[in-house]
Design a protein around this motif. Structure first.
Motif, PDB file in Angstrom:
ATOM      1  N   HIS A  12     -26.597  85.065  82.610  1.00 57.91           N
ATOM      2  CA  HIS A  12     -25.786  85.459  81.467  1.00 57.91           C
ATOM      3  C   HIS A  12     -26.589  86.279  80.466  1.00 57.91           C
ATOM      4  CE1 HIS A  12     -22.379  83.095  82.733  1.00 57.91           C
ATOM      5  NE2 HIS A  12     -23.103  81.993  82.786  1.00 57.91           N
ATOM      6  N   THR A  82     -30.071  74.404  85.471  1.00 58.84           N
ATOM      7  CA  THR A  82     -29.197  73.549  84.666  1.00 58.84           C
ATOM      8  C   THR A  82     -29.292  74.000  83.222  1.00 58.84           C
ATOM      9  OG1 THR A  82     -29.594  71.668  86.126  1.00 58.84           O
ATOM     10  CG2 THR A  82     -28.650  71.196  83.970  1.00 58.84           C
ATOM     11  N   LEU A  83     -28.163  74.405  82.631  1.00 58.71           N
ATOM     12  CA  LEU A  83     -28.186  75.006  81.303  1.00 58.71           C
ATOM     13  C   LEU A  83     -28.101  74.001  80.161  1.00 58.71           C
ATOM     14  CD1 LEU A  83     -25.878  78.118  81.826  1.00 58.71           C
ATOM     15  CD2 LEU A  83     -28.358  78.104  81.527  1.00 58.71           C
ATOM     16  N   LEU A  84     -27.434  72.877  80.362  1.00 56.35           N
ATOM     17  CA  LEU A  84     -27.160  71.983  79.248  1.00 56.35           C
ATOM     18  C   LEU A  84     -28.361  71.122  78.871  1.00 56.35           C
ATOM     19  CD1 LEU A  84     -23.508  70.896  80.116  1.00 56.35           C
ATOM     20  CD2 LEU A  84     -24.258  72.539  78.400  1.00 56.35           C
ATOM     21  N   TRP A 214     -26.832  74.996  70.214  1.00 58.09           N
ATOM     22  CA  TRP A 214     -26.316  73.885  71.009  1.00 58.09           C
ATOM     23  C   TRP A 214     -24.796  73.821  70.916  1.00 58.09           C
ATOM     24  CZ3 TRP A 214     -27.238  70.901  74.903  1.00 58.09           C
ATOM     25  CH2 TRP A 214     -26.540  69.707  75.088  1.00 58.09           C
ATOM     26  N   LEU A 217     -23.413  76.462  73.066  1.00 57.92           N
ATOM     27  CA  LEU A 217     -23.620  76.067  74.457  1.00 57.92           C
ATOM     28  C   LEU A 217     -22.557  75.070  74.914  1.00 57.92           C
ATOM     29  CD1 LEU A 217     -25.771  76.520  76.742  1.00 57.92           C
ATOM     30  CD2 LEU A 217     -26.817  74.393  75.962  1.00 57.92           C
ATOM     31  N   MET A 218     -22.268  74.093  74.068  1.00 59.82           N
ATOM     32  CA  MET A 218     -21.284  73.075  74.413  1.00 59.82           C
ATOM     33  C   MET A 218     -19.881  73.660  74.516  1.00 59.82           C
ATOM     34  SD  MET A 218     -22.804  70.252  74.964  1.00 59.82           S
ATOM     35  CE  MET A 218     -21.456  69.083  74.898  1.00 59.82           C
ATOM     36  N   LYS A 220     -18.983  77.067  75.214  1.00 63.15           N
ATOM     37  CA  LYS A 220     -18.732  78.083  76.239  1.00 63.15           C
ATOM     38  C   LYS A 220     -19.613  77.950  77.472  1.00 63.15           C
ATOM     39  CE  LYS A 220     -20.456  82.300  75.575  1.00 63.15           C
ATOM     40  NZ  LYS A 220     -20.710  83.647  75.013  1.00 63.15           N
ATOM     41  N   GLY A 221     -20.579  77.028  77.426  1.00 64.25           N
ATOM     42  CA  GLY A 221     -21.406  76.780  78.606  1.00 64.25           C
ATOM     43  C   GLY A 221     -22.726  77.507  78.616  1.00 64.25           C
ATOM     44  N   TRP A 222     -22.888  78.490  77.742  1.00 58.99           N
ATOM     45  CA  TRP A 222     -24.152  79.226  77.634  1.00 58.99           C
ATOM     46  C   TRP A 222     -24.155  79.994  76.308  1.00 58.99           C
ATOM     47  CZ3 TRP A 222     -20.158  80.776  80.846  1.00 58.99           C
ATOM     48  CH2 TRP A 222     -19.591  82.020  80.582  1.00 58.99           C
ATOM     49  N   THR A 223     -25.298  80.507  75.918  1.00 61.81           N
ATOM     50  CA  THR A 223     -25.396  81.421  74.785  1.00 61.81           C
ATOM     51  C   THR A 223     -26.017  82.715  75.294  1.00 61.81           C
ATOM     52  OG1 THR A 223     -27.626  80.721  74.129  1.00 61.81           O
ATOM     53  CG2 THR A 223     -25.780  79.492  73.205  1.00 61.81           C
TER      54      THR A 223
END
Length: 304
Positions: A12, A82-84, A214, A217-218, A220-223
């Motif tokens: 991304h 793993t992004l989170l 953060w 991220l929470m 949309k799943g990524w920044t």
């Protein structure tokens, strides 16, 4: 100066950096490299499909590390599988191993340009790139707290209902949990922020800025938009030899670590690291504590 830029990592963030470079006409040639060669090839193809509608032409290709030998700038944008991860330090094992395997391959091509690092944890990975590449420290720097500073200016601008461009000052230290806003240097227009905010509000804004990534991220799943914009701007500054002052991850000789602080950036990379003279005693302590966090993490990578 050669206007060729390479991006390693087409996730991304790397893809959004590429999009920014092409749409803004920042470089004349762009090379995309990713372990997933089909992904890199597809990204390059889609970027080429835009060229009839962009303001300038960029030769966009994908391929292996050998294409990076004459790049003026390489952006390191690999990410974890793993992004989170709320604490960016949790990504260190995976990203450090990947970077340590990539850098020798890049250096074998004869590359001698500027490395701009995005990969998290940004400060630690930037120092790993400097160590593994053996390039002068001035040729290796990270986006550091430039994004955090953008977030601080955005949050304060929303609060005071002014453009974030009217906010000055910096977030310093780690691009991570130990970062801090250096309130002693923050101004809203011509007013010092310390005169406009209570102590409680200062703490609240610090937490807002730190948690902003953060929260995105929470949701949309990524920044990617913010960091890609910051990285593209840094590439443009280097290629244009603009010598702008930005808070980036640079090597602090006193602390013996890479950390976010204001520096002059130009064609040769880090032209000058500016002194932190206006910091209060408490802010100096926070900066040193933040550097200690980064230093310990870097030591852990090479402990074995």
């Amino acid at each position: 100066m050669q206007q060729k830029v390479g991006i390693i990592g087409c996730g991304h963030v790397g893809s959004d950096v590429a999009f920014s470079l092409v749409t803004q006409g920042i470089c004349s040639e762009l090379v995309l490299v990713d372990q997933n060669t089909e992904k890199a090839s597809s990204e390059a193809m889609e970027l080429r499909d835009m060229l009839s509608a962009t303001r300038s032409y960029t030769n966009v290709v994908s391929g292996g590390y050998e294409l990076l030998h004459d790049a003026a700038v390489i952006v390191m944008a690999i990410g974890p599988t793993t992004l989170l991860e709320k604490d960016r330090m949790e990504e260190l094992k995976e990203t450090s191993e990947a970077v340590r395997s990539i850098i020798p391959k890049v250096m074998q091509t004869g590359f001698n340009g500027i490395f701009i690092n995005i990969t998290n944890p940004c400060d630690v990975i930037t120092q790993i790139i400097a160590k593994e590449s053996e390039l002068p420290n001035r040729q290796v720097f990270g986006t550091g707290t430039s994004l955090d500073t953008m977030r601080m200016r955005s949050a304060l601008g929303e609060h005071f209902q002014v453009s974030p461009k009217s906010i000055s000052g910096y977030v310093l230290g780690e691009h991570g949990e130990s970062q801090f806003i250096a309130w002693s240097g923050v101004e809203v227009g011509t007013k010092r922020a310390l005169e406009l905010l209570s102590a409680e509000e200062q703490v609240e804004f610090k937490e807002t800025v730190r948690a902003r990534g953060w929260n995105i991220l929470m949701g949309k799943g990524w920044t990617s938009f913010g960091i890609a914009t910051a990285a593209a701007r840094l590439v443009a500054i280097v290629l244009d030899d603009a010598r702008e002052v930005l808070p980036v991850s640079v090597y602090d000789e006193n602390e013996e670590v890479y950390a976010g602080r204001p520096a002059v950036i130009g064609r040769n990379g880090v032209c000058q690291i500016l002194p932190l003279e206006q910091l209060t005693i408490e802010e100096e302590k926070r900066y040193q504590e933040s550097c200690a966090v980064i230093r310990q993490a870097f030591s852990n990578v090479y402990a074995k």
